[in-house]
Design a protein around this motif. Structure first.
Motif, PDB file in Angstrom:
ATOM      1  N   VAL A 134       0.854  -1.190   0.000  1.00  0.00           N
ATOM      2  CA  VAL A 134       0.000   0.000   0.000  1.00  0.00           C
ATOM      3  C   VAL A 134       0.885   1.233   0.000  1.00  0.00           C
ATOM      4  O   VAL A 134       1.835   1.325   0.782  1.00  0.00           O
ATOM      5  N   TRP A 262      -3.466   5.465  -2.252  1.00  0.00           N
ATOM      6  CA  TRP A 262      -4.338   6.474  -1.676  1.00  0.00           C
ATOM      7  C   TRP A 262      -3.660   7.837  -1.755  1.00  0.00           C
ATOM      8  O   TRP A 262      -2.444   7.926  -1.936  1.00  0.00           O
ATOM      9  N   VAL A 293      -7.761   3.016   5.397  1.00  0.00           N
ATOM     10  CA  VAL A 293      -6.701   2.022   5.188  1.00  0.00           C
ATOM     11  C   VAL A 293      -6.713   0.990   6.307  1.00  0.00           C
ATOM     12  O   VAL A 293      -6.557  -0.218   6.069  1.00  0.00           O
TER      13      VAL A 293
END
Length: 447
Positions: A134, A262, A293
């Protein structure tokens, strides 16, 4: 080296989202260069969010409160209270808090980022690589965007004696004034002065006759020529550092929805400085993304989490555009900068009419996870409301519409909530009109 999350950009938003995820147990790397110079004005709500992140006035980096004054078109006065913080000091303090929470802090720059073998891999300028499944982009205004009229903020710090022309000490405080080609905010404290002018860069407006503003490097002097109070504040002062220029237009990032990537801070949403405080929006947005998240990492639905964030970012953008359009329109008599900027913002406003209250399936935060729930959408609540006083509204609505003799006691039993809370929720439903037309006559708000 592999992590759970890689945060690129170490400004307030990047540091807060990194620190919050690390505090929740994630292995987080934060990469970014030092912040640029400048001062920020803080509101009470910004102070409240900073305090929740462990920074308050006793931390030593926040000064105030200071009186805020100024003048808009037609002699309208600006009055209020503001606190001051230096941007680099704020960024450093929040970065230190993130490191204390367990974040691996790299004072470096990511030169390239690519997806490979199920991870984002970021190459560092100093050498080496960081990897994580991520990535959170916090490097400011970059990437596809929807934006308002292009604006540029030019600022500089000065050393000053804080003396007016007559030699009397000038009071510390913040000031806001309209000028022909934009607006000016300046702040004085101790032996320093920060002056910032916002205007249209060349090429950022139609080809019409410009006010006597000159290139951005000359904007501060041009503003002082129109604002006697600023000219007095600058009298006898000396520049203390380089001129700092940065984009100041409103923007909404248009990034593809991807649960592995993101955006926070200006990379996600940036508002016109006249319609919202940058620090507040950065902190609020960082907390939002950290929550989403975390939800995904705890097994929550990734698509719902992405939609949860996107809807709130779009709402912030729409609200900021609406406020900016009204503010510039109110000052349109000052000149073409104001009227053209107002028109540009006006074009971005939604054109739809009032929304009839109705039920939709939307993502909400429930028990720490982002989940899909039935919510009631209204003009005042475009993202929908799913509970009032912890009472699920759609379930309550179903009882009120189906019960032969609806009562508060019956509703409380149906939704398993206290009667006082149910009364509040029924009042909300009736106020929106979503049940008033359909209720059987004689509903009792008693037991």
């Amino acid at each position: 080296m592999s992590h759970d999350v890689l945060v690129i950009g170490a400004g307030p938003a990047g540091s807060v989202v990194a620190g919050r995820l690390a505090a929740a147990g994630a292995k987080v790397a934060l990469v970014g260069a030092a912040a640029r110079a400048g001062w920020e004005g803080l509101s009470r709500r910004s102070l409240a969010l900073l305090a929740e992140e462990g920074l308050d006035q006793p931390s030593g980096i926040i000064d105030g409160p200071f009186p805020r004054s100024g003048e808009w078109v037609g002699g309208r006065r600006v009055e209020g209270t503001e606190w001051l913080v230096e941007r680099r000091a704020l960024a450093a303090a929040l970065r230190a808090r993130a490191a204390a929470a367990g974040v691996e802090d790299r004072r470096d720059i990511v030169t390239s980022l690519k997806w490979e073998s199920g991870q984002w891999r970021g190459l560092l300028r100093a050498g080496g690589m960081l990897a994580a499944p991520v990535v959170i982009e916090a490097r400011g205004r970059r990437g596809p965007e929807r934006h308002g009229p292009l604006l540029l903020a030019v600022g500089r710090q000065f050393r000053t004696r804080f003396r007016a022309a007559a030699g009397a000490p000038a009071e510390p405080g913040t000031h806001l004034h309209a000028i022909d080609f934009g607006w000016c905010w300046w702040a004085a404290r101790r032996a320093a002065l920060w002056v910032q002018v916002v205007g249209r860069p060349r090429g950022g407006r139609p080809a019409v006759r410009r006010p006597a503003m000159g290139p951005p490097a000359a904007w501060i002097a041009a503003a002082a020529a129109q604002i006697p109070a600023l000219a007095r504040a600058l009298e006898g002062s000396l520049p203390d550092g380089d001129l700092v220029a940065r984009p100041a237009h409103a923007r909404l990032g248009r990034n593809a929805r991807d649960a592995t990537r993101w955006c926070v801070g200006d990379a996600a949403v940036a508002l016109d400085p006249l319609s919202g405080q940058g620090v507040y929006e950065a902190l609020r947005g960082a907390r939002l993304v950290a929550t989403a998240v975390q939800s995904v990492m705890c097994g929550g639905d990734a698509s719902a989490a992405q939609r949860f964030v996107a809807e709130r970012q779009e709402e912030s953008w729409a609200s900021g555009v609406r406020i900016a359009a009204g503010f510039y329109r109110d000052n349109a008599g000052r000149g073409t900068f104001w009227s053209e900027t107002a028109t540009a913002y006006q074009r971005l406003l939604p054109t739809g009419g009032p929304v009839t209250p109705h039920v939709e399936r939307r993502p909400v935060l429930c028990g720490g996870l982002v989940q899909e729930r039935d919510v009631i959408v209204t003009s005042q609540h475009p993202r929908g409301v799913w509970h009032v006083a912890d009472v699920p509204l759609v379930s309550l609505k179903g009882y009120l519409e189906s019960a032969e003799h609806a009562t508060v006691a019956g509703a409380a039993a149906a939704v398993d909530r206290p009667a006082a809370a149910v009364k509040s929720a029924i009042h909300w439903l009736q106020k929106t009109g979503i049940v008033a037309r359909q209720l059987r006559a004689g509903i009792s708000l008693g037991g």
